[in-house]
Design an enzyme around this catalytic site. Structure first.
Site, PDB file in Angstrom:
ATOM      1  CG  HIS A 158      -4.176   0.669   4.292  1.00  0.00           C
ATOM      2  ND1 HIS A 158      -3.663  -0.136   3.313  1.00  0.00           N
ATOM      3  CD2 HIS A 158      -5.162   1.410   3.684  1.00  0.00           C
ATOM      4  CE1 HIS A 158      -4.284   0.102   2.170  1.00  0.00           C
ATOM      5  NE2 HIS A 158      -5.199   1.046   2.372  1.00  0.00           N
ATOM      6  CG  ASP A 161      -6.990   2.601  -0.083  1.00  0.00           C
ATOM      7  OD1 ASP A 161      -5.819   2.565  -0.540  1.00  0.00           O
ATOM      8  OD2 ASP A 161      -7.387   1.835   0.822  1.00  0.00           O
ATOM      9  CB  CYS A 220      -0.967   0.009   1.169  1.00  0.00           C
ATOM     10  SG  CYS A 220      -0.194  -0.343   2.730  1.00  0.00           S
TER      11      CYS A 220
END
Lengths: 666, 310
Positions: A467, A483, A423
């Protein structure tokens, strides 16, 4: 003849050293066992040589005791002590701090064992033992460890009883039964102290700097690899209990540090100082109410869902909506929160816009070329966002825990060469593209998702849920969460890490969903127990205490009220116990009362009258084991026997018995 | 303030103790039994001094003493006596048997047939014998010391429980300790020592002592204790059947005698405990839970299980 009484100080012998009342073998062995068990949990942190030294010396001391050998000369003990202290210093380069301090304590306890002869040494060792037990709590306060330490305390208490009542003639496990009883009696006192002892915000005294080291968690900076490294840990970051039902995964973005500054490879904070009031925004829709139970992190960050609307006590909020506490979280910390998952933030100030667009002058040229192409097509900001997401979705990007290493032009290398990332790679590249295209953007780190524990109906958020995502500022809507990971690996958001990465990647046990159901159930049950422990015991801090006591109807309470309440509660408890005992012993018959008093006094010295033991037989037994008391004991026994079993009760004799018992000192 | 009776009792104990070495406790028990007007059963292996004890007691107390050796062919008439026809007088003349004595030693009572045993035991209980329709009283005091070899020996008729109950006490002498044994081996023949013993007290004084046993005070807490002991023996499943009221009476009587021997005018729990084994061990039978235990262990359990009343 009274040739010795307790009130006289023992005379010194010619050498000037006080005579030593030696420790009996059982007392010494119990003490050794308790000490060995108190040190046992430290074995993980202690250097191997010290573990070997401690247990070696303990075994040696045990051998000396069992075989009745001579203790080593004082000179040798001194040399051992100096060597051990020196070795600790060499190993840790200091004698201070948590680790070195504990090591020194263990080493010196071992040395003390070597010179333990008498009762006084035994007492010193017992208290060293309690200190060793407590030192374990500097490393962990887990439920199992605490249970273990309680057991060790019981053993230590038994050793203490044996030391102080060496000649009471305890049989094998009798001291444990006694200490068990004592511990049970102490429980109400413990509860009163736990609930009412005034708790002070922050540590009572400064703990050494290294006391909180070695905790995993998010860091202040983000470089490629930091989050994916964290994902391999199944440590719990925090747990959250919702007032309503747990919201869907795409709302579970737990906001942590917001990163503004980029140097081409590394993202760092650059956030502004926190304010003491919540940062205003326009909520849309329903609020989420929940409680977070945060594990110690040695950081000041508090985590909350996007976007937090209230502040816990003694904390503040940065303009980027990050919650910060005044002091680092080094205890389990529990706070209530309210968040609005749908929101609209206000205008962007010029300075903030500049920071949201700032990029290094050079580096990552190919990415800049790509953006120049978009600019040529004159795309609107939201179209730019869509274009970037489409790039991730349509090109062959992979989501993996073990991406290839990246060099200084990390964005270029990732976007055009490796195309494998976690991520942080996606968030970093995305924000870079946005800023190049003139859309204000920032990286947000934190946790996403979490696992529902069906036992307690709460959410477990682990380090593996760490994250990183992005926020862009769009006209009309303000800061909007984007995201990019969701574009590449939608499963990561919906179902967690396990669903998103390939089976072959090494994940810690608890994150692998494929493990046996039974084991998972067990793990969930255990976690639920831990959560209760955290919520009710460890998180019972100053705020919780005030909340709890106010909830009982006392209104606002401060530490002075609590001190009064505690004193009253403890005094009341003592009075009740004393009253019960008094009623138990109280009898209308003065003869019986005097006799019971006499028996109780002897029982305190370890000479307990057997239930079937008659007065003369008991007096004879006492006279046998304490010849200095023989005269008075025999007289008391005789008088009681006559008064209780004889034909007439003469008041003179009753008074005599009462007087003798009153003057009796065992 | 010891009266002469107590001094004489002490003297008797000392004298018997000079014959039976190292067995003062057994001697005191035997004397208590006598003072409590009970009969004594001594159970032990041959050669432990059972006969000597009986002889020494009789001698010290100035009692008329008879010894009956029980054998399998002994008949009741051999004990009680029989009427014999005398030609000169042309009439039946009663020839009293050995039972007409103040102290009888019934040696190896379990060798005789039950019929003969019961003749003796009835006499013990009644204090009189009835022969050919005529009842004759036994002398006062009347005291039987029966000895018995442990029942597992061959050719014996163990006393049934109901007969055992007629003995106030059952004691064992046991081996002497090393010191006493040494003195025994070094010393002169016991029979010679015995023959030289003076008389410590007259039968009349003995009867006075027996009368004084009844005057020893028993306080309510002590009765509570005795009742607690009896109650426990009846309730606990460690025993099969508890102690009878007769056992309770005997226990109290023996405890009184023991207290008197120790110059006390009142009974203490210690007195009850001192005679407990001797008085109840032959009346207690192990329950299903404790079949393996010896009678001494059983009594010890009873003793330690019952607390003194508060």
């Amino acid at each position: 003849m009274k040739y010795w009484s307790r009130k006289q100080k023992p005379k010194r012998d010619q050498s000037g050293a006080p005579p030593v009342e030696p420790l009996t073998l059982p007392a010494l062995l119990w003490l050794q066992a308790a000490l060995a068990l108190a040190v046992a949990p430290h074995v993980w942190e202690l250097p191997v040589w010290l573990t070997a030294v401690f247990y070696g010396i303990a075994a040696w001391r045990g051998f000396i005791a069992l075989r009745a050998r001579q203790l080593p000369p004082r000179g040798l003990v001194l040399i051992v002590a100096v060597l051990a202290g020196g070795a600790v210093f060499v190993d840790f380069r200091t004698l201070f701090g948590r680790d070195a301090g504990v090591a020194l304590l263990v080493a010196m306890t071992a040395c003390k064992l070597l010179e333990t002869r008498g009762l006084r040494d035994g007492v010193v060792l017992v208290f060293l033992g309690y200190l060793l037990v407590m030192s374990n709590l500097l490393y962990s306060q887990e439920i199992l460890l605490v249970a273990y330490l309680l057991a060790v305390v019981l053993l230590m208490l038994a050793a203490q009883v044996l030391i102080h009542r060496q000649h009471a003639g305890f049989k094998a496990l009798a001291p444990l039964r006694l200490t068990g009883k004592m511990a049970l009696q102490a429980i109400p006192v413990m509860l009163i102290l736990f609930v009412l002892f005034p708790r002070i915000p922050g540590p009572l005294w400064g703990l050494p700097r290294d006391a909180y080291k070695g905790r995993t968690g998010l860091s202040e900076e983000m470089t490629p690899g930091t989050v994916s490294e964290l994902s391999k840990s199944d440590d719990v970051a925090f747990r959250a209990r919702f007032t309503g039902s747990i919201p869907p995964p795409d709302q579970l973005y737990w906001r942590g540090p917001v990163l503004w500054n980029f140097d081409g490879r590394r993202w760092s904070s650059g956030d502004k100082a926190p304010r003491t009031t919540p940062v205003p925004f326009t909520p849309e829709g329903e609020a989420l109410e929940y409680t977070v139970i945060l594990e110690p992190s040695n950081r000041i960050w508090l985590f909350a869902l996007d976007l937090p609307a209230i502040l816990p006590a003694r904390s503040g909020m940065t303009p980027s909506f990050q919650l910060l506490r005044q002091e680092p979280v080094n205890e389990v910390y529990r706070y209530e929160m309210r968040s609005y998952p749908r929101y609209r933030t206000g205008d962007l100030e010029a300075a903030e816009r500049n920071r949201g667009l700032w990029l290094p002058r050079s580096g990552n040229p190919r990415a800049r070329e790509l953006v120049a192409e978009w600019r040529a097509r004159n795309l609107q900001p939201d179209a730019v966002v869509r274009a970037a997401l489409a790039l991730f979705r349509e090109q062959a990007f992979y989501y993996t825990l073990n991406p290839p290493l990246l060099g200084s032009n990390s964005v270029d290398e990732f976007l055009f060469r490796t195309r494998q990332g976690f991520c942080e790679h996606y968030a970093s590249a995305f924000v870079f593209l946005m800023r190049s295209a003139g859309v204000p953007a920032r990286v947000v780190t934190g946790y996403q998702g979490g696992e529902r524990n069906t036992f307690g109906d709460y959410l477990i958020v682990r380090q593996s849920d760490a994250h990183a995502w992005a926020e862009v500022w769009l006209e009309e809507r303000g800061w909007v969460r984007v995201d990019p990971t969701a574009a590449v690996a939608p499963n990561r958001i919906q179902q967690g890490l396990y669903a998103a990465v390939a089976d072959t990647e090494d994940l810690p046990f608890l994150i692998r969903r494929g493990d046996s159901r039974w084991l998972r159930q067990l793990a969930m049950g255990w976690d639920s127990l831990n959560n209760s422990w955290n919520e009710w015991i460890l998180a019972y801090g100053p705020d919780r205490q005030k909340e709890f006591l106010s909830g009982l109807g006392f209104g606002p309470v401060d530490w002075a009220d609590m001190t009064v309440a505690m004193t009253v509660a403890l005094g009341g408890f003592s009075l009740v116990v004393a009253g019960l005992r008094w009623r138990d012993q109280g009898s209308r018959d003065p003869v019986t009362r005097a006799w019971r008093r006499f028996c109780a006094r002897l029982a305190r010295r370890g000479l307990t009258r057997g239930a079937h033991e008659g007065p003369l037989a008991f007096a004879e037994r006492v006279a046998g084991s304490r010849p200095e008391l023989a005269e008075s004991v025999r007289e008391i026994g005789r008088l009681y026997a006559v008064l209780r079993y004889g034909p007439v009760v003469s008041p003179t004799e009753v008074r005599m018995l009462q007087r003798l018992v009153r003057e009796f000192r065992a | 303030m010891a009266s002469p009776i107590e001094d004489r009792l002490d003297l008797a104990i000392r004298q018997v103790g000079s014959v039976i070495l190292g067995k003062e406790r057994a001697i005191r028990l035997a004397l208590s039994c006598l003072l409590a007007r009970g009969h004594l059963l001594i159970e032990d292996l041959p050669g432990m001094g059972k006969t000597t004890l009986a002889h020494a007691l009789a001698h010290s107390l100035g009692l008329h003493y008879q010894r009956i050796q029980f054998t399998s062919d002994l008949l009741p008439a051999d004990i009680l006596g029989a009427a014999v026809y005398e030609r000169q007088r042309e009439t039946f003349v009663f020839h009293p048997g050995p039972i007409f004595a103040q102290l009888i030693l019934a040696d190896e009572i379990n060798r005789a047939t039950p019929k003969t045993q019961s003749a003796l035991l009835e006499a013990m209980e009644e204090g009189q014998v009835t022969i050919e329709g005529e009842t004759r009283p036994l002398p006062e005091p009347f005291f039987v010391i029966a000895t018995q070899n442990p029942a597992y020996q061959i050719g014996t008729f163990p006393l049934p429980e109901s007969q055992l109950d007629r003995f106030l006490m059952r004691i064992e002498l046991g081996y002497p300790d090393a010191q006493a044994e040494r003195a025994l081996l070094e010393g002169e023949d016991r029979r010679e020592v015995l023959a030289r013993l003076p008389v410590a007290m007259t039968p009349a004084q003995l009867q006075e002592a027996q009368a004084r046993v009844n005057g020893v005070h028993v306080a309510p807490p002590l009765l509570d204790y005795v009742q607690a002991l009896l109650g426990f023996s009846r309730q606990s499943n460690r025993f099969r059947g508890g102690l009878s009221p007769r056992a309770g009476l005997g226990l109290l009587r023996a405890a009184r005698a023991w207290a008197l021997l120790h110059r006390r005018a009142h009974v203490l729990p210690e007195d009850v405990q001192a005679v407990l084994t001797a008085v109840v061990s032959h009346r207690l039978h192990p329950g299903e839970d404790s079949l393996e235990q010896s009678s001494a262990e059983l009594v010890h359990q009873l003793l330690t299980a019952v607390a003194l009343p508060a």
